[in-house]
Design a protein around this motif. Sequence first.
Motif, mmCIF file in Angstrom:
data_model
loop_
_atom_site.group_PDB
_atom_site.id
_atom_site.type_symbol
_atom_site.label_atom_id
_atom_site.label_comp_id
_atom_site.label_asym_id
_atom_site.label_seq_id
_atom_site.Cartn_x
_atom_site.Cartn_y
_atom_site.Cartn_z
ATOM 1 N N VAL A 78 3.303 -1.601 -2.001
ATOM 2 C CA VAL A 78 3.729 -0.800 -3.153
ATOM 3 C C VAL A 78 2.948 0.506 -3.148
ATOM 4 C CG1 VAL A 78 4.435 -2.747 -4.585
ATOM 5 C CG2 VAL A 78 2.053 -1.966 -4.650
ATOM 6 N N TRP A 79 3.462 1.494 -3.891
ATOM 7 C CA TRP A 79 2.893 2.846 -3.934
ATOM 8 C C TRP A 79 2.456 3.212 -5.363
ATOM 9 C CZ3 TRP A 79 5.579 1.392 0.179
ATOM 10 C CH2 TRP A 79 5.441 2.056 1.396
ATOM 11 N N PRO A 80 1.458 2.554 -5.928
ATOM 12 C CA PRO A 80 1.048 2.911 -7.289
ATOM 13 C C PRO A 80 0.280 4.228 -7.328
ATOM 14 C CG PRO A 80 -0.455 1.288 -6.390
ATOM 15 C CD PRO A 80 0.643 1.457 -5.369
ATOM 16 N N SER A 81 0.406 4.941 -8.460
ATOM 17 C CA SER A 81 -0.489 6.061 -8.698
ATOM 18 C C SER A 81 -1.907 5.520 -8.835
ATOM 19 C CB SER A 81 -0.081 6.800 -9.968
ATOM 20 O OG SER A 81 1.217 7.338 -9.827
ATOM 21 N N GLY A 92 -5.710 -8.553 -10.246
ATOM 22 C CA GLY A 92 -5.640 -9.476 -9.115
ATOM 23 C C GLY A 92 -4.306 -9.463 -8.404
ATOM 24 N N LEU A 93 -3.552 -8.360 -8.539
ATOM 25 C CA LEU A 93 -2.228 -8.278 -7.925
ATOM 26 C C LEU A 93 -2.259 -7.728 -6.503
ATOM 27 C CD1 LEU A 93 -0.230 -6.896 -10.996
ATOM 28 C CD2 LEU A 93 -0.309 -9.257 -10.155
ATOM 29 N N LEU A 94 -3.438 -7.281 -6.068
ATOM 30 C CA LEU A 94 -3.579 -6.707 -4.726
ATOM 31 C C LEU A 94 -4.557 -7.520 -3.897
ATOM 32 C CD1 LEU A 94 -4.002 -2.943 -5.771
ATOM 33 C CD2 LEU A 94 -1.871 -4.181 -5.312
ATOM 34 N N GLN A 95 -4.434 -7.376 -2.581
ATOM 35 C CA GLN A 95 -5.412 -7.956 -1.665
ATOM 36 C C GLN A 95 -5.958 -6.860 -0.763
ATOM 37 O OE1 GLN A 95 -3.954 -10.187 1.885
ATOM 38 N NE2 GLN A 95 -1.940 -10.159 0.849
ATOM 39 N N PRO A 96 -7.181 -7.010 -0.266
ATOM 40 C CA PRO A 96 -7.739 -5.979 0.624
ATOM 41 C C PRO A 96 -6.910 -5.852 1.894
ATOM 42 C CG PRO A 96 -9.449 -7.505 -0.132
ATOM 43 C CD PRO A 96 -8.134 -8.118 -0.495
ATOM 44 N N ALA A 97 -6.461 -4.647 2.187
ATOM 45 C CA ALA A 97 -5.760 -4.380 3.446
ATOM 46 C C ALA A 97 -6.717 -3.816 4.482
ATOM 47 C CB ALA A 97 -4.617 -3.399 3.219
ATOM 48 N N ASP A 118 -11.654 0.996 -6.096
ATOM 49 C CA ASP A 118 -11.597 0.923 -4.629
ATOM 50 C C ASP A 118 -12.185 2.187 -4.007
ATOM 51 O OD1 ASP A 118 -10.877 -0.033 -2.089
ATOM 52 O OD2 ASP A 118 -8.825 0.738 -2.233
ATOM 53 N N PRO A 119 -13.446 2.491 -4.285
ATOM 54 C CA PRO A 119 -14.019 3.775 -3.866
ATOM 55 C C PRO A 119 -14.190 3.940 -2.369
ATOM 56 C CG PRO A 119 -15.732 2.352 -4.750
ATOM 57 C CD PRO A 119 -14.434 1.664 -5.013
ATOM 58 N N ASN A 120 -14.158 2.840 -1.614
ATOM 59 C CA ASN A 120 -14.379 2.907 -0.167
ATOM 60 C C ASN A 120 -13.115 2.690 0.646
ATOM 61 O OD1 ASN A 120 -17.249 3.253 -0.469
ATOM 62 N ND2 ASN A 120 -17.370 1.068 -0.961
ATOM 63 N N GLY A 121 -11.982 2.464 -0.016
ATOM 64 C CA GLY A 121 -10.739 2.237 0.712
ATOM 65 C C GLY A 121 -10.657 0.858 1.330
ATOM 66 N N ASP A 122 -11.221 -0.157 0.670
ATOM 67 C CA ASP A 122 -11.115 -1.530 1.172
ATOM 68 C C ASP A 122 -9.724 -2.109 0.906
ATOM 69 O OD1 ASP A 122 -13.864 -1.830 2.053
ATOM 70 O OD2 ASP A 122 -14.415 -1.916 -0.071
ATOM 71 N N TYR A 123 -9.097 -1.649 -0.158
ATOM 72 C CA TYR A 123 -7.807 -2.214 -0.556
ATOM 73 C C TYR A 123 -6.621 -1.368 -0.107
ATOM 74 C CZ TYR A 123 -9.571 -6.004 -3.515
ATOM 75 O OH TYR A 123 -10.151 -7.156 -3.958
ATOM 76 N N LEU A 258 -1.419 -3.313 -0.604
ATOM 77 C CA LEU A 258 -0.893 -4.598 -0.131
ATOM 78 C C LEU A 258 -0.931 -5.599 -1.274
ATOM 79 C CD1 LEU A 258 0.074 -6.407 2.244
ATOM 80 C CD2 LEU A 258 -2.350 -6.771 2.808
ATOM 81 N N LEU A 259 0.235 -6.132 -1.635
ATOM 82 C CA LEU A 259 0.301 -7.089 -2.729
ATOM 83 C C LEU A 259 -0.382 -8.403 -2.371
ATOM 84 C CD1 LEU A 259 3.948 -6.419 -3.927
ATOM 85 C CD2 LEU A 259 1.854 -6.013 -5.239
ATOM 86 N N ALA A 260 -0.937 -9.042 -3.382
ATOM 87 C CA ALA A 260 -1.674 -10.291 -3.158
ATOM 88 C C ALA A 260 -0.780 -11.379 -2.578
ATOM 89 C CB ALA A 260 -2.299 -10.751 -4.477
ATOM 90 N N ASN A 261 0.498 -11.375 -2.953
ATOM 91 C CA ASN A 261 1.428 -12.408 -2.472
ATOM 92 C C ASN A 261 2.372 -11.892 -1.389
ATOM 93 O OD1 ASN A 261 2.978 -10.734 -4.042
ATOM 94 N ND2 ASN A 261 3.924 -12.360 -5.269
ATOM 95 N N ALA A 262 1.960 -10.843 -0.680
ATOM 96 C CA ALA A 262 2.805 -10.266 0.374
ATOM 97 C C ALA A 262 3.164 -11.312 1.422
ATOM 98 C CB ALA A 262 2.086 -9.098 1.032
ATOM 99 N N PRO A 263 4.461 -11.456 1.748
ATOM 100 C CA PRO A 263 4.854 -12.459 2.751
ATOM 101 C C PRO A 263 4.621 -12.008 4.193
ATOM 102 C CG PRO A 263 6.787 -11.366 1.864
ATOM 103 C CD PRO A 263 5.622 -10.862 1.075
ATOM 104 N N ASN A 264 4.434 -10.708 4.405
ATOM 105 C CA ASN A 264 4.268 -10.186 5.768
ATOM 106 C C ASN A 264 3.041 -9.282 5.856
ATOM 107 O OD1 ASN A 264 7.087 -11.119 6.694
ATOM 108 N ND2 ASN A 264 7.598 -9.769 4.973
ATOM 109 N N PRO A 265 1.854 -9.827 5.608
ATOM 110 C CA PRO A 265 0.661 -8.968 5.547
ATOM 111 C C PRO A 265 0.314 -8.299 6.870
ATOM 112 C CG PRO A 265 0.041 -11.297 5.472
ATOM 113 C CD PRO A 265 1.525 -11.237 5.312
ATOM 114 N N ASP A 266 0.554 -8.959 7.989
ATOM 115 C CA ASP A 266 0.221 -8.355 9.287
ATOM 116 C C ASP A 266 1.078 -7.130 9.560
ATOM 117 O OD1 ASP A 266 -1.750 -10.228 9.734
ATOM 118 O OD2 ASP A 266 -0.478 -11.536 10.957
ATOM 119 N N ASN A 267 2.376 -7.246 9.300
ATOM 120 C CA ASN A 267 3.254 -6.088 9.499
ATOM 121 C C ASN A 267 2.938 -4.978 8.503
ATOM 122 O OD1 ASN A 267 4.582 -7.170 11.672
ATOM 123 N ND2 ASN A 267 6.275 -8.007 10.475
ATOM 124 N N ALA A 268 2.518 -5.359 7.298
ATOM 125 C CA ALA A 268 2.132 -4.365 6.295
ATOM 126 C C ALA A 268 0.922 -3.567 6.776
ATOM 127 C CB ALA A 268 1.832 -5.044 4.964
#
Length: 344
Positions: A78-81, A92-97, A118-123, A258-268
């Motif tokens: 997703v592309w949130p502001s 808790g809707l996101l996971q670290p990418a 997310d000041p260091n870009g972990d997510y 990256l959403l916490a429940n993303a079904p395709n995290p590797d491709n994301a």
Amino acid sequence: MKGMLGRIVGMASVLALSANMAAAEGKLSLYNWGEYINPEIVDEFSKEYGVEVTLDTYSTNEEMLARIQAGASGYDLVWPSVHMHDIMQQLGLLQPANPNQMPGWENIDKAALRSHEDPNGDYCLPYAWGAVGVLYNKTLIPELTSWKQFFEYAKANPGKVTMLDDLRETLGVGLIMTGASVNSRDPDEVAKAEAYIMEQKPNIGAFRYDVIPLVTAGDVAAGHYYVGGVLNVLQNPELLGFVIPEEGATMYQEDVCLLANAPNPDNAKLFLQFLMRPEVAARNSERLTNGVVNTAAVDLLPDALKSNPSINPTAEVRAKLQIFEDLGKDLRLYTRAWDRIKTN
């Protein structure tokens, strides 16, 4: 030892991702603002890695959040502001990418790490930024420089201007015009901004997003709009103009998360790495006419974009741009004010 172990794990993640690049397959589901990505780069990614990509769109941060919270599943990115990035991370809707561990991260302007959570870009990966100003028809308004002029024209020509159907953006204009921060938590300041917009409302044709065709056709003279409208200005410079009003304006920045429940995290994650390629970032920015967060992409942009004062404003103009922050419970002040504006 902990630090070294962390570096080893991080390197292993990058190597594993790189090793899977040639063998990527399956699906990727994107949930983005309308027309906020160059479709050519989506197709290029799909063909290069054999990934079937789908794209759904939304109009506001709030619409996207409501759908995710209501249980919409199947989306990967997703592309949130920035302020919505913070909210979603808190919920808790996101996971670290971990884009900060990927090749290409060295090209990301660290000033674009605006998220408090997310000041260091972990997510999330910083994506694009821009000002929100006014798109106008030069045959009806030969030159537009300010909000004051925008509202004076509306008073003389009721119904011939539009404002965004967005509580933060439109109340933000009211706050700017009454001398307050667009992130004010002061009930009196929000009330003054509400009163200012309410005073203009009889002269505003509509609160809406789809204004480009209306301005181009001359059905409205000017519309409160995003800098992405500069693409239309460049295509039709004799007819259209875009201005960042001299009193100041809001600015936006979206991140890719990256959403916490993303079904395709590797491709994301692979897609995030793809977006960091300078040539991809440049082609995306050329289509969107937004500010670039990829420093290596800047030299690849056409001169018309690099030198455009709306896309790359001067330091003096940038100093007058304000970005939204997460207001927490104080957002209710804005929601109630907006409800009154829309219903009265």
